[in-house]
Design a protein around this motif. Sequence first.
Motif, PDB file in Angstrom:
ATOM      1  N   ILE A 150       1.555  -3.086   2.673  1.00 41.02           N
ATOM      2  CA  ILE A 150       1.332  -1.782   2.044  1.00 41.02           C
ATOM      3  C   ILE A 150       0.554  -1.055   2.762  1.00 41.02           C
ATOM      4  CG2 ILE A 150       0.425  -0.666  -0.042  1.00 41.02           C
ATOM      5  CD1 ILE A 150       1.467  -3.035  -1.744  1.00 41.02           C
ATOM      6  N   GLN A 151       0.945  -0.087   3.438  1.00 41.31           N
ATOM      7  CA  GLN A 151       0.053   1.098   4.110  1.00 41.31           C
ATOM      8  C   GLN A 151      -0.829   2.153   3.336  1.00 41.31           C
ATOM      9  OE1 GLN A 151       0.115   0.711   7.735  1.00 41.31           O
ATOM     10  NE2 GLN A 151       1.022  -1.109   6.697  1.00 41.31           N
ATOM     11  N   SER A 152      -0.275   2.527   2.070  1.00 37.58           N
ATOM     12  CA  SER A 152      -0.752   3.396   1.367  1.00 37.58           C
ATOM     13  C   SER A 152      -0.060   3.751  -0.149  1.00 37.58           C
ATOM     14  CB  SER A 152      -0.652   4.891   1.816  1.00 37.58           C
ATOM     15  OG  SER A 152       0.489   5.602   2.165  1.00 37.58           O
ATOM     16  N   ILE A 153      -0.710   3.946  -1.046  1.00 34.31           N
ATOM     17  CA  ILE A 153      -0.222   4.268  -2.510  1.00 34.31           C
ATOM     18  C   ILE A 153      -0.702   5.582  -3.016  1.00 34.31           C
ATOM     19  CG2 ILE A 153      -0.216   3.404  -4.694  1.00 34.31           C
ATOM     20  CD1 ILE A 153      -0.604   0.609  -3.829  1.00 34.31           C
ATOM     21  N   ALA A 154       0.028   6.548  -3.231  1.00 34.12           N
ATOM     22  CA  ALA A 154       0.046   7.989  -3.645  1.00 34.12           C
ATOM     23  C   ALA A 154       0.968   8.122  -4.979  1.00 34.12           C
ATOM     24  CB  ALA A 154       0.069   8.894  -2.494  1.00 34.12           C
ATOM     25  N   GLY A 155       0.115   8.139  -5.953  1.00 37.29           N
ATOM     26  CA  GLY A 155       0.875   8.290  -7.141  1.00 37.29           C
ATOM     27  C   GLY A 155       1.829   7.111  -7.265  1.00 37.29           C
ATOM     28  N   HIS A 156       3.023   7.356  -7.656  1.00 38.37           N
ATOM     29  CA  HIS A 156       4.162   6.284  -7.671  1.00 38.37           C
ATOM     30  C   HIS A 156       4.683   5.762  -6.451  1.00 38.37           C
ATOM     31  CE1 HIS A 156       7.658   9.219  -7.772  1.00 38.37           C
ATOM     32  NE2 HIS A 156       6.957   9.868  -8.238  1.00 38.37           N
ATOM     33  N   ARG A 157       4.552   6.582  -5.010  1.00 41.49           N
ATOM     34  CA  ARG A 157       4.989   6.333  -3.959  1.00 41.49           C
ATOM     35  C   ARG A 157       4.238   5.361  -3.089  1.00 41.49           C
ATOM     36  NH1 ARG A 157       7.644  11.311  -1.465  1.00 41.49           N
ATOM     37  NH2 ARG A 157       6.254  10.628   0.587  1.00 41.49           N
ATOM     38  N   ILE A 158       4.793   4.298  -2.724  1.00 39.33           N
ATOM     39  CA  ILE A 158       4.289   3.138  -2.011  1.00 39.33           C
ATOM     40  C   ILE A 158       4.805   3.153  -0.586  1.00 39.33           C
ATOM     41  CG2 ILE A 158       3.842   0.748  -1.972  1.00 39.33           C
ATOM     42  CD1 ILE A 158       4.402   0.692  -5.003  1.00 39.33           C
ATOM     43  N   THR A 159       4.111   3.444   0.433  1.00 37.56           N
ATOM     44  CA  THR A 159       4.468   3.378   1.874  1.00 37.56           C
ATOM     45  C   THR A 159       4.376   1.801   2.450  1.00 37.56           C
ATOM     46  OG1 THR A 159       3.916   5.596   2.097  1.00 37.56           O
ATOM     47  CG2 THR A 159       4.113   4.239   4.014  1.00 37.56           C
ATOM     48  N   VAL A 160       5.175   1.283   2.768  1.00 37.85           N
ATOM     49  CA  VAL A 160       5.393  -0.179   3.135  1.00 37.85           C
ATOM     50  C   VAL A 160       5.834  -0.148   4.769  1.00 37.85           C
ATOM     51  CG1 VAL A 160       5.859  -2.513   2.858  1.00 37.85           C
ATOM     52  CG2 VAL A 160       5.630  -0.820   0.980  1.00 37.85           C
ATOM     53  N   ASN A 161       5.242  -0.941   5.614  1.00 37.66           N
ATOM     54  CA  ASN A 161       5.623  -1.007   6.962  1.00 37.66           C
ATOM     55  C   ASN A 161       6.360  -2.405   6.806  1.00 37.66           C
ATOM     56  OD1 ASN A 161       6.107  -0.822   9.616  1.00 37.66           O
ATOM     57  ND2 ASN A 161       4.276  -1.453  10.262  1.00 37.66           N
ATOM     58  N   PHE A 162       7.646  -2.523   7.079  1.00 34.23           N
ATOM     59  CA  PHE A 162       8.305  -3.691   6.778  1.00 34.23           C
ATOM     60  C   PHE A 162       8.561  -4.362   8.295  1.00 34.23           C
ATOM     61  CE2 PHE A 162       9.394  -2.190   2.752  1.00 34.23           C
ATOM     62  CZ  PHE A 162       9.401  -3.302   1.847  1.00 34.23           C
ATOM     63  N   GLU A 163       8.818  -5.668   8.535  1.00 35.33           N
ATOM     64  CA  GLU A 163       9.096  -6.189   9.929  1.00 35.33           C
ATOM     65  C   GLU A 163      10.405  -5.768  10.586  1.00 35.33           C
ATOM     66  OE1 GLU A 163       8.144 -10.168   9.771  1.00 35.33           O
ATOM     67  OE2 GLU A 163       9.397 -10.643   8.212  1.00 35.33           O
ATOM     68  N   ASN A 164      11.245  -5.695   9.599  1.00 35.46           N
ATOM     69  CA  ASN A 164      12.577  -5.274  10.192  1.00 35.46           C
ATOM     70  C   ASN A 164      13.170  -4.199   9.811  1.00 35.46           C
ATOM     71  OD1 ASN A 164      12.627  -8.016  11.127  1.00 35.46           O
ATOM     72  ND2 ASN A 164      13.313  -8.943   9.169  1.00 35.46           N
ATOM     73  N   ALA A 165      12.173  -3.253   9.111  1.00 38.55           N
ATOM     74  CA  ALA A 165      12.888  -1.968   8.479  1.00 38.55           C
ATOM     75  C   ALA A 165      12.085  -0.868   8.964  1.00 38.55           C
ATOM     76  CB  ALA A 165      13.325  -2.135   7.014  1.00 38.55           C
ATOM     77  N   GLY A 166      11.031  -1.213   9.294  1.00 36.77           N
ATOM     78  CA  GLY A 166       9.936  -0.160   9.960  1.00 36.77           C
ATOM     79  C   GLY A 166       9.195   0.094   8.562  1.00 36.77           C
ATOM     80  N   LYS A 167       8.736   1.717   8.600  1.00 37.12           N
ATOM     81  CA  LYS A 167       7.922   2.282   7.478  1.00 37.12           C
ATOM     82  C   LYS A 167       9.026   2.789   6.432  1.00 37.12           C
ATOM     83  CE  LYS A 167       4.142   4.202   8.699  1.00 37.12           C
ATOM     84  NZ  LYS A 167       3.133   5.019   9.014  1.00 37.12           N
ATOM     85  N   VAL A 168       8.654   2.327   5.325  1.00 43.46           N
ATOM     86  CA  VAL A 168       9.686   2.819   4.053  1.00 43.46           C
ATOM     87  C   VAL A 168       9.006   3.162   2.946  1.00 43.46           C
ATOM     88  CG1 VAL A 168      11.660   2.105   2.468  1.00 43.46           C
ATOM     89  CG2 VAL A 168      11.419   1.050   4.781  1.00 43.46           C
TER      90      VAL A 168
END
Length: 64
Positions: free
Chosen positions: A29-47
């Motif tokens: 997890i990179q950040s959480i803003a409201g209900h939006r969670i930014t995640v950097n996945f090893e095979n999908a990148g930043k989602v």
Amino acid sequence: MFDKPGNALLSPGDFVRHGDRPDWGLGQIQSIAGHRITVNFENAGKVVIDGNVIELQPADLPRP
């Protein structure tokens, strides 16, 4: 507050997996803003995940 209660326990830096997309691999997890969670996945990148729709699963990592 999240509609998916498990997401409320997550914090930036935590490692997670997307239950419906195991092919994305381990994510951090990179950040959480409201209900939006930014995640950097090893095979999908930043989602950006809608935490009210998808409940991320905490990753069980072996302890060093």
